[in-house]
Motif scaffolding. Structure first.
Motif, PDB file in Angstrom:
ATOM      1  N   LYS A   1     -23.799 -44.155  13.241  1.00 39.57           N
ATOM      2  CA  LYS A   1     -24.138 -42.852  12.653  1.00 39.57           C
ATOM      3  C   LYS A   1     -23.185 -42.524  11.514  1.00 39.57           C
ATOM      4  CE  LYS A   1     -26.688 -41.496  16.391  1.00 39.57           C
ATOM      5  NZ  LYS A   1     -28.012 -41.055  16.452  1.00 39.57           N
ATOM      6  N   ILE A   2     -23.684 -41.699  10.614  1.00 39.08           N
ATOM      7  CA  ILE A   2     -22.840 -41.031   9.632  1.00 39.08           C
ATOM      8  C   ILE A   2     -23.119 -39.536   9.811  1.00 39.08           C
ATOM      9  CG2 ILE A   2     -22.330 -40.649   7.197  1.00 39.08           C
ATOM     10  CD1 ILE A   2     -23.040 -43.551   6.652  1.00 39.08           C
ATOM     11  N   TYR A   3     -22.047 -38.776  10.010  1.00 37.13           N
ATOM     12  CA  TYR A   3     -22.131 -37.334  10.199  1.00 37.13           C
ATOM     13  C   TYR A   3     -21.602 -36.670   8.930  1.00 37.13           C
ATOM     14  CZ  TYR A   3     -22.604 -38.730  15.064  1.00 37.13           C
ATOM     15  OH  TYR A   3     -23.020 -39.321  16.235  1.00 37.13           O
ATOM     16  N   CYS A   4     -22.404 -35.803   8.342  1.00 33.03           N
ATOM     17  CA  CYS A   4     -22.057 -35.204   7.065  1.00 33.03           C
ATOM     18  C   CYS A   4     -21.961 -33.687   7.182  1.00 33.03           C
ATOM     19  CB  CYS A   4     -23.117 -35.543   6.021  1.00 33.03           C
ATOM     20  SG  CYS A   4     -23.413 -37.309   5.827  1.00 33.03           S
ATOM     21  N   VAL A   5     -21.104 -33.123   6.336  1.00 32.47           N
ATOM     22  CA  VAL A   5     -20.969 -31.677   6.221  1.00 32.47           C
ATOM     23  C   VAL A   5     -21.323 -31.322   4.777  1.00 32.47           C
ATOM     24  CG1 VAL A   5     -19.429 -29.698   6.438  1.00 32.47           C
ATOM     25  CG2 VAL A   5     -19.118 -31.693   7.937  1.00 32.47           C
ATOM     26  N   HIS A   6     -22.371 -30.521   4.621  1.00 34.15           N
ATOM     27  CA  HIS A   6     -22.835 -30.126   3.290  1.00 34.15           C
ATOM     28  C   HIS A   6     -23.013 -28.616   3.250  1.00 34.15           C
ATOM     29  CE1 HIS A   6     -24.843 -34.224   2.059  1.00 34.15           C
ATOM     30  NE2 HIS A   6     -23.749 -34.410   2.761  1.00 34.15           N
ATOM     31  N   GLU A   7     -22.916 -28.047   2.055  1.00 35.36           N
ATOM     32  CA  GLU A   7     -23.203 -26.629   1.843  1.00 35.36           C
ATOM     33  C   GLU A   7     -24.341 -26.499   0.843  1.00 35.36           C
ATOM     34  OE1 GLU A   7     -18.810 -24.587   2.361  1.00 35.36           O
ATOM     35  OE2 GLU A   7     -19.535 -25.039   0.343  1.00 35.36           O
ATOM     36  N   THR A   8     -25.305 -25.677   1.191  1.00 30.89           N
ATOM     37  CA  THR A   8     -26.404 -25.358   0.285  1.00 30.89           C
ATOM     38  C   THR A   8     -27.142 -24.158   0.854  1.00 30.89           C
ATOM     39  OG1 THR A   8     -28.250 -26.273  -1.005  1.00 30.89           O
ATOM     40  CG2 THR A   8     -28.115 -26.923   1.332  1.00 30.89           C
ATOM     41  N   GLU A   9     -28.032 -23.586   0.091  1.00 36.18           N
ATOM     42  CA  GLU A   9     -28.721 -22.370   0.516  1.00 36.18           C
ATOM     43  C   GLU A   9     -29.832 -22.595   1.538  1.00 36.18           C
ATOM     44  OE1 GLU A   9     -27.890 -19.274  -0.012  1.00 36.18           O
ATOM     45  OE2 GLU A   9     -26.217 -19.816  -1.310  1.00 36.18           O
ATOM     46  N   ALA A  10     -30.446 -23.774   1.542  1.00 36.63           N
ATOM     47  CA  ALA A  10     -31.628 -23.958   2.396  1.00 36.63           C
ATOM     48  C   ALA A  10     -31.657 -25.350   3.012  1.00 36.63           C
ATOM     49  CB  ALA A  10     -32.902 -23.731   1.590  1.00 36.63           C
TER      50      ALA A  10
END
Length: 91
Positions: free
Chosen positions: A50-59
């Motif tokens: 697995k690759i676990y990602c943390v992202h920020e965005t509006e939707a």
């Protein structure tokens, strides 16, 4: 801006070399630049298959568009509603 956790199932992810990880990062950065909306890739963690990602965005739809355009799976996408750590006990 909302923060999301993304789980990507990629068999053999933990065996990817630095060149392969760099290629993934280059692709992700290009897709982010082309989305045309506020979007920040914070960090990703490689563990097992697995690759676990943390992202920020509006939707959440933008997360799925990033995955589609980059050719990445996005098996699970959840919004972070709280953050805790050792400091939380001090509260």
């Amino acid at each position: 801006m909302p923060t999301y956790l993304i789980e990507r199932s990629i068999p053999g992810a933990s065996e990817l070399g630095q060149d392969q990880l760099r290629d993934i990062a280059i692709t992700s950065n290009k897709v982010v630049a082309d989305l045309g909306v506020p979007y920040t890739w914070i960090r990703s963690y490689v563990a097992g298959d697995k690759i676990y990602c943390v992202h920020e965005t509006e939707a959440v739809e933008t997360i799925r568009e990033h995955a589609r355009c980059g050719g990445f799976p996005a098996d699970l996408v959840v919004e972070v509603v709280a953050e805790i750590g050792p400091h939380t006990a001090d509260g």
